[in-house]
Design a protein around this motif. Structure first.
Motif, PDB file in Angstrom:
ATOM      1  N   GLY A  26       0.847  -1.192   0.000  1.00  0.00           N
ATOM      2  CA  GLY A  26       0.000   0.000   0.000  1.00  0.00           C
ATOM      3  C   GLY A  26       0.875   1.231   0.000  1.00  0.00           C
ATOM      4  N   TYR A  27       0.248   2.389  -0.032  1.00  0.00           N
ATOM      5  CA  TYR A  27       1.036   3.615   0.020  1.00  0.00           C
ATOM      6  C   TYR A  27       0.259   4.731   0.703  1.00  0.00           C
ATOM      7  N   ILE A  28       1.010   5.712   1.196  1.00  0.00           N
ATOM      8  CA  ILE A  28       0.411   6.903   1.810  1.00  0.00           C
ATOM      9  C   ILE A  28       1.094   8.136   1.229  1.00  0.00           C
ATOM     10  N   ASN A  29       0.448   9.279   1.426  1.00  0.00           N
ATOM     11  CA  ASN A  29       1.040  10.560   1.035  1.00  0.00           C
ATOM     12  C   ASN A  29       1.342  11.313   2.318  1.00  0.00           C
TER      13      ASN A  29
ATOM     14  N   GLN B  74       0.386  15.080   2.577  1.00  0.00           N
ATOM     15  CA  GLN B  74      -1.043  15.292   2.830  1.00  0.00           C
ATOM     16  C   GLN B  74      -1.393  14.957   4.274  1.00  0.00           C
TER      17      GLN B  74
ATOM     18  N   ASP C 292       5.717   5.728   0.595  1.00  0.00           N
ATOM     19  CA  ASP C 292       5.351   7.128   0.782  1.00  0.00           C
ATOM     20  C   ASP C 292       5.521   7.859  -0.541  1.00  0.00           C
ATOM     21  N   VAL C 293       4.406   8.219  -1.191  1.00  0.00           N
ATOM     22  CA  VAL C 293       4.471   8.930  -2.466  1.00  0.00           C
ATOM     23  C   VAL C 293       4.588  10.432  -2.259  1.00  0.00           C
TER      24      VAL C 293
ATOM     25  N   LYS D 162      -4.953   3.659  -7.310  1.00  0.00           N
ATOM     26  CA  LYS D 162      -5.580   4.452  -6.258  1.00  0.00           C
ATOM     27  C   LYS D 162      -6.180   3.579  -5.157  1.00  0.00           C
ATOM     28  N   ARG D 163      -6.513   2.348  -5.489  1.00  0.00           N
ATOM     29  CA  ARG D 163      -7.092   1.460  -4.478  1.00  0.00           C
ATOM     30  C   ARG D 163      -6.075   1.056  -3.410  1.00  0.00           C
TER      31      ARG D 163
ATOM     32  N   ASP E 230      -4.121   3.299  -2.024  1.00  0.00           N
ATOM     33  CA  ASP E 230      -3.871   4.513  -1.241  1.00  0.00           C
ATOM     34  C   ASP E 230      -4.530   4.405   0.134  1.00  0.00           C
TER      35      ASP E 230
ATOM     36  N   THR F  21      -4.033   6.777   2.552  1.00  0.00           N
ATOM     37  CA  THR F  21      -3.949   8.095   3.186  1.00  0.00           C
ATOM     38  C   THR F  21      -5.235   8.474   3.910  1.00  0.00           C
ATOM     39  N   ASP F  22      -6.373   8.345   3.241  1.00  0.00           N
ATOM     40  CA  ASP F  22      -7.652   8.724   3.859  1.00  0.00           C
ATOM     41  C   ASP F  22      -7.962   7.853   5.073  1.00  0.00           C
TER      42      ASP F  22
END
Length: 204
Positions: A37-40, A43, A153-154, A166-167, A169, A171-172
């Motif tokens: 997975g990834y996070i920003n 943000q 971490d993008v 996007k799936r 992501d 972050t939210d």
């Protein structure tokens, strides 16, 4: 505010599974692909609970430091203006003495200004630290809960991720959990504010 962590190197490769029968032995099943997975982080830190409060706290505290730097600058400008005005009337020895004194004051003020700047940066890092720690704790919890092998971490300044689904992501999801935990308390100010001796605001 700086990012939580940076991915140093990512290599994506396609695994080729060769299925065959040798000596009557059945082929072994291929291992399940690693979950990624990834996070920003940019943000996350911009929207994390407590970030706005920490920034406001920092602005209030650094006002004292900025006033001290301004007083040093005003004092030096006053000395230089007085010297420029008096220089034509001074003998060479006196003129050189005053010029040297002003140069020493300038070096002294520059050193004090650098010290104040270092103090401000340290305080900013102190205010941001508990927010960053909470963000990292939530990311690690989600990674463990859903068995992610890797969370990238993008939002890092140096990121090798050029495209992602996007799936993946998270972050939210991280933000939602952070908001459910509330706002962390700001760490207290440690140590007294340094007072630069010998610097006074010039008279109007």
């Amino acid at each position: 505010m700086r990012v939580l962590f940076r991915a140093s190197s990512i290599a994506l490769a396609t695994s080729l599974v060769v299925v065959g029968i040798a000596g009557g032995q059945a082929a072994q099943p291929a291992p399940a692909p690693a979950k990624i997975g990834y996070i920003n982080s940019a943000q996350l830190l911009a929207q994390a609970p407590g970030r706005a409060e920490a920034e406001a706290q920092f602005d209030r505290e650094v006002g004292v430091y900025r006033q001290q730097i301004q007083r040093m600058d005003d004092s030096l400008r006053t000395l230089m203006a007085a010297f420029d005005k008096d220089a034509p009337k001074l003998d060479s020895a006196t003129r050189e003495t005053r010029r040297t004194s002003i140069g020493q004051k300038e070096v002294e003020y520059q050193q004090r200004a650098r010290g104040l700047d270092s103090t401000m940066q340290a305080r900013q890092a102190q205010l941001v630290k508990p927010i960053m720690e909470r963000v990292q704790t939530v990311i690690e919890a989600i990674r463990a809960e859903d068995n992610y092998a890797l969370i990238l971490d993008v939002g890092a300044q140096v990121s090798v991720v050029v495209a992602a689904d996007k799936r993946l992501d998270l972050t939210d999801r991280v933000l939602a959990r952070l908001k459910s935990q509330g706002i962390p308390a700001a760490p207290p100010v440690s140590g007294a504010v340094p007072q630069p001796a010998g610097v006074t605001r010039p008279k109007k």
